[in-house]
Design a protein around this motif. Structure first.
Motif, PDB file in Angstrom:
ATOM      1  N   ASP A  15       0.761  -1.145   0.005  1.00  0.00           N
ATOM      2  CA  ASP A  15      -0.120   0.080   0.094  1.00  0.00           C
ATOM      3  C   ASP A  15       0.895   1.310   0.009  1.00  0.00           C
ATOM      4  O   ASP A  15       0.408   2.455   0.369  1.00  0.00           O
ATOM      5  CB  ASP A  15      -0.841  -0.142   1.191  1.00  0.00           C
ATOM      6  N   ASP A  18      -0.715   3.822  -2.640  1.00  0.00           N
ATOM      7  CA  ASP A  18      -1.764   4.137  -2.289  1.00  0.00           C
ATOM      8  C   ASP A  18      -1.505   5.241  -0.939  1.00  0.00           C
ATOM      9  O   ASP A  18      -2.153   6.329  -1.173  1.00  0.00           O
ATOM     10  CB  ASP A  18      -2.800   3.038  -1.425  1.00  0.00           C
ATOM     11  N   HIS A 197      -7.415   1.142   6.937  1.00  0.00           N
ATOM     12  CA  HIS A 197      -6.723   1.916   5.971  1.00  0.00           C
ATOM     13  C   HIS A 197      -7.302   2.978   5.783  1.00  0.00           C
ATOM     14  O   HIS A 197      -7.893   3.159   4.588  1.00  0.00           O
ATOM     15  CB  HIS A 197      -6.357   1.002   4.933  1.00  0.00           C
ATOM     16  N   GLU A 199      -5.856   5.258   3.707  1.00  0.00           N
ATOM     17  CA  GLU A 199      -5.460   5.502   2.396  1.00  0.00           C
ATOM     18  C   GLU A 199      -6.294   5.236   1.389  1.00  0.00           C
ATOM     19  O   GLU A 199      -6.372   5.648   0.253  1.00  0.00           O
ATOM     20  CB  GLU A 199      -3.771   5.596   2.314  1.00  0.00           C
ATOM     21  N   HIS A 200      -7.101   4.188   1.654  1.00  0.00           N
ATOM     22  CA  HIS A 200      -8.136   3.633   0.878  1.00  0.00           C
ATOM     23  C   HIS A 200      -9.367   4.531   1.156  1.00  0.00           C
ATOM     24  O   HIS A 200     -10.354   3.751   0.382  1.00  0.00           O
ATOM     25  CB  HIS A 200      -8.226   2.137   0.917  1.00  0.00           C
ATOM     26  N   THR A 206     -12.423   5.556  -5.771  1.00  0.00           N
ATOM     27  CA  THR A 206     -11.571   4.249  -5.256  1.00  0.00           C
ATOM     28  C   THR A 206     -11.914   3.939  -4.093  1.00  0.00           C
ATOM     29  O   THR A 206     -11.372   2.804  -3.726  1.00  0.00           O
ATOM     30  CB  THR A 206     -10.071   4.722  -5.667  1.00  0.00           C
ATOM     31  N   GLY A 207     -12.626   4.633  -3.419  1.00  0.00           N
ATOM     32  CA  GLY A 207     -12.935   4.123  -1.790  1.00  0.00           C
ATOM     33  C   GLY A 207     -14.423   4.210  -1.265  1.00  0.00           C
ATOM     34  O   GLY A 207     -15.554   4.840  -2.172  1.00  0.00           O
TER      35      GLY A 207
END
Length: 234
Positions: A15, A18, A197, A199-200, A206-207
């Protein structure tokens, strides 16, 4: 001046890209750092990303704690001078390095978990959570096989008493974590370990949400307040 945030890549990191993207979206400059390089390149903060550093041999994070990059990182973080965020495997590395208490063990279900997860922000007195509101619930991603935070009762009591529980799962902990703990910090609040997470969850495309972005914008606010000149008196 744009803040420079180092993102460490270990063999087995998944990751890191990311995390770099999240840093960039937040408005800082990501600086790739390699595990075998002891030089932190003068970065303002560091993210230890998720993945399987060194294949998770021995224990998750047990080998990464001895990586050359940690030689400068550990004392700088311990002094309170360097903000560090450890995400998932990064959290495991921080515990193995004794920058944070406790340990991360196999999920109580003995199964890998990969899903959006609601967590409650318990402390906003850290370099990485000051943009949140205490008690705020956020939806970010949980993906781990060894995310079960464990510690003895004395350690857990001290974390609770000193306000060092940073985030807690809402409802029943999906991995069996003691007292539902999803993240903790050190005493000064510059070092934070988080199993889910953020960052996701920094952009809608994307999240599951953008709720994770403020972990990174909080860092920028912290750095700005740390470097601000004192107000004139007299």
């Amino acid at each position: 001046m744009t803040a420079r945030v180092g993102v460490v890549t270990f063999p087995g990191s998944l990751d890191d890209r990311d995390a770099q993207r999240a840093v960039r979206i937040a408005g800082a400059r990501p600086v790739p750092l390699w595990h075998d390089d002891p030089d932190l390149q003068g970065v303002d903060a560091v993210v230890l990303p998720g993945g399987f550093s060194y294949g998770d041999y021995l224990r998750c994070g047990a080998i990464a704690r001895f990586a050359p990059v940690m030689n400068e990182l550990v004392p700088a973080a311990r002094s309170g001078a360097l903000p560090v965020l450890g995400i998932c495997n990064g959290f495991q590395i921080l515990c193995e390095s004794r920058l944070l208490p406790g340990a991360l063990t196999r999920n109580s279900s003995l199964r890998f978990i990969n899903r959006p997860q609601r967590v409650r922000i318990e402390s906003t007195d850290t370099a990485w959570t000051n943009r949140y509101t205490e008690g705020e619930e956020v939806r970010i991603v949980l993906k781990s096989g060894e995310g079960n935070f464990v510690a003895d009762d004395a350690t857990l009591d001290e974390l609770e008493r000193s306000g060092r529980v940073v985030a807690r799962y809402t409802g029943e902990a999906p991995n069996g974590a003691h007292r539902g703990i999803a993240g903790v910090c050190n005493g000064p609040g510059n070092v934070v370990g988080l199993m889910p997470h953020p960052e996701h969850a920094v952009e809608e495309l994307t999240g599951p949400s953008t709720d994770g972005l403020d972990f990174f914008t909080s860092l920028l606010a912290h750095l700005e307040s740390s470097t601000a000149a004192p107000a004139a008196t007299g």
